[in-house]
Motif scaffolding. Structure first.
Motif, PDB file in Angstrom:
ATOM      1  N   CYS A 174       1.072  -1.279   0.149  1.00  0.00           N
ATOM      2  CA  CYS A 174       0.023  -0.054  -0.067  1.00  0.00           C
ATOM      3  C   CYS A 174       0.839   1.296   0.032  1.00  0.00           C
ATOM      4  N   LEU A 175       1.781   1.351   0.908  1.00  0.00           N
ATOM      5  CA  LEU A 175       2.867   2.338   0.865  1.00  0.00           C
ATOM      6  C   LEU A 175       3.530   2.545  -0.629  1.00  0.00           C
ATOM      7  N   VAL A 176       4.002   1.589  -1.308  1.00  0.00           N
ATOM      8  CA  VAL A 176       4.459   1.711  -2.699  1.00  0.00           C
ATOM      9  C   VAL A 176       3.369   2.441  -3.560  1.00  0.00           C
ATOM     10  N   ILE A 177       2.138   1.824  -3.479  1.00  0.00           N
ATOM     11  CA  ILE A 177       1.228   2.446  -4.297  1.00  0.00           C
ATOM     12  C   ILE A 177       0.951   3.785  -4.092  1.00  0.00           C
ATOM     13  N   VAL A 178       0.889   4.218  -2.847  1.00  0.00           N
ATOM     14  CA  VAL A 178       0.508   5.726  -2.509  1.00  0.00           C
ATOM     15  C   VAL A 178       1.675   6.548  -2.898  1.00  0.00           C
ATOM     16  N   ARG A 179       2.962   6.158  -2.813  1.00  0.00           N
ATOM     17  CA  ARG A 179       4.060   6.813  -3.283  1.00  0.00           C
ATOM     18  C   ARG A 179       4.033   6.780  -4.785  1.00  0.00           C
ATOM     19  N   GLN A 180       3.812   6.013  -5.459  1.00  0.00           N
ATOM     20  CA  GLN A 180       3.835   5.995  -6.951  1.00  0.00           C
ATOM     21  C   GLN A 180       2.928   6.948  -7.362  1.00  0.00           C
ATOM     22  N   ARG A 181       1.603   6.744  -6.908  1.00  0.00           N
ATOM     23  CA  ARG A 181       0.662   7.981  -7.260  1.00  0.00           C
ATOM     24  C   ARG A 181       1.229   9.346  -7.055  1.00  0.00           C
ATOM     25  N   LEU A 182       1.751   9.589  -5.734  1.00  0.00           N
ATOM     26  CA  LEU A 182       2.358  10.876  -5.630  1.00  0.00           C
ATOM     27  C   LEU A 182       3.323  11.245  -6.628  1.00  0.00           C
ATOM     28  N   LEU A 183       4.349  10.352  -7.042  1.00  0.00           N
ATOM     29  CA  LEU A 183       5.401  10.655  -7.725  1.00  0.00           C
ATOM     30  C   LEU A 183       4.805  10.890  -9.181  1.00  0.00           C
ATOM     31  N   ASP A 184       3.706  10.251  -9.525  1.00  0.00           N
ATOM     32  CA  ASP A 184       2.776  10.338 -10.706  1.00  0.00           C
ATOM     33  C   ASP A 184       2.297  11.763 -11.049  1.00  0.00           C
ATOM     34  N   ARG A 185       1.630  12.045  -9.883  1.00  0.00           N
ATOM     35  CA  ARG A 185       1.098  13.642  -9.971  1.00  0.00           C
ATOM     36  C   ARG A 185       2.129  14.561 -10.037  1.00  0.00           C
ATOM     37  N   LYS A 186       3.548  14.512  -9.135  1.00  0.00           N
ATOM     38  CA  LYS A 186       4.339  15.483  -9.326  1.00  0.00           C
ATOM     39  C   LYS A 186       4.997  15.373 -10.874  1.00  0.00           C
ATOM     40  N   ALA A 187       5.118  14.290 -11.399  1.00  0.00           N
ATOM     41  CA  ALA A 187       5.621  14.368 -12.852  1.00  0.00           C
ATOM     42  C   ALA A 187       4.592  14.860 -13.820  1.00  0.00           C
ATOM     43  N   LEU A 188       3.297  14.593 -13.680  1.00  0.00           N
ATOM     44  CA  LEU A 188       2.055  15.307 -14.480  1.00  0.00           C
ATOM     45  C   LEU A 188       2.292  16.972 -14.320  1.00  0.00           C
ATOM     46  N   GLU A 189       2.603  17.296 -13.008  1.00  0.00           N
ATOM     47  CA  GLU A 189       2.587  18.656 -12.718  1.00  0.00           C
ATOM     48  C   GLU A 189       3.534  19.389 -13.489  1.00  0.00           C
ATOM     49  N   LYS A 190       4.598  18.748 -13.596  1.00  0.00           N
ATOM     50  CA  LYS A 190       5.819  19.195 -14.106  1.00  0.00           C
ATOM     51  C   LYS A 190       5.729  19.637 -15.612  1.00  0.00           C
ATOM     52  N   VAL A 191       5.221  18.043 -16.083  1.00  0.00           N
ATOM     53  CA  VAL A 191       4.939  18.291 -17.859  1.00  0.00           C
ATOM     54  C   VAL A 191       3.771  19.587 -17.860  1.00  0.00           C
ATOM     55  N   ARG A 192       2.806  19.720 -17.165  1.00  0.00           N
ATOM     56  CA  ARG A 192       1.882  20.833 -17.446  1.00  0.00           C
ATOM     57  C   ARG A 192       2.614  21.894 -17.442  1.00  0.00           C
ATOM     58  N   LYS A 193       3.361  22.351 -16.508  1.00  0.00           N
ATOM     59  CA  LYS A 193       4.129  23.464 -16.271  1.00  0.00           C
ATOM     60  C   LYS A 193       4.930  23.704 -17.525  1.00  0.00           C
ATOM     61  N   GLN A 194       5.496  22.695 -17.952  1.00  0.00           N
ATOM     62  CA  GLN A 194       6.238  22.710 -19.329  1.00  0.00           C
ATOM     63  C   GLN A 194       5.562  23.142 -20.371  1.00  0.00           C
ATOM     64  N   ILE A 195       4.659  22.667 -20.533  1.00  0.00           N
ATOM     65  CA  ILE A 195       3.542  22.829 -21.489  1.00  0.00           C
ATOM     66  C   ILE A 195       3.233  24.131 -21.702  1.00  0.00           C
TER      67      ILE A 195
END
Length: 136
Positions: free
Chosen positions: A112-133
């Motif tokens: 469960c901790l791995v899943i939560v951490r992965q979702r958090l990292l995915d959100r941060k990566a998506l935000e970075k992509v949005r800011k670059q766009i």
């Protein structure tokens, strides 16, 4: 083979370098082996199989204290009847399943901790992509 036979061999090997102190150690060892239960220094036969201690045995027999199970043995040379602490198959099975349950519980928590951490990292990566766009 007696319980102390391996130690005597070590002491004999040590006698080559320091002969004065070896006999004292051998005397101490022979005194201490006489205080040991007979099943530690000679062969024995199991008279009664491993069974749970009764309430009376639990209070009066020190061998019941560690596991709660005891078996009656007869030593071959001295013909003494003694009790020996033992581990029953049922107790081992319960301990095994408790351990397995704990391992599965810990594995689920970390999964469960791995899943939560992965979702958090995915959100941060998506935000970075949005800011670059947006900055383009």
């Amino acid at each position: 083979m007696p319980a102390g036979a391996g130690r005597r061999g070590l002491l004999q090997g040590r006698r080559l370098c320091c002969q004065a102190e070896t006999p004292v150690r051998e005397e101490k060892q022979s005194v201490s082996t006489s205080n040991l239960p007979c099943w530690m220094v000679e062969e024995f036969v199991v008279a009664e199989e491993c069974a749970p201690c009764s309430n009376f045995q639990s209070k009066t027999t020190p061998e019941c204290g560690s596991t709660g199970y005891v078996e009656k043995i007869t030593c071959s040379s001295s013909k003494r009847n003694e009790f020996k602490s033992c581990r029953s198959a049922l107790m081992e099975q319960h301990l095994f399943w408790k351990f397995e349950g704990a391992v599965v519980a810990v594995a689920l928590v970390f999964a469960c901790l791995v899943i939560v951490r992965q979702r958090l990292l995915d959100r941060k990566a998506l935000e970075k992509v949005r800011k670059q766009i947006e900055s383009i």
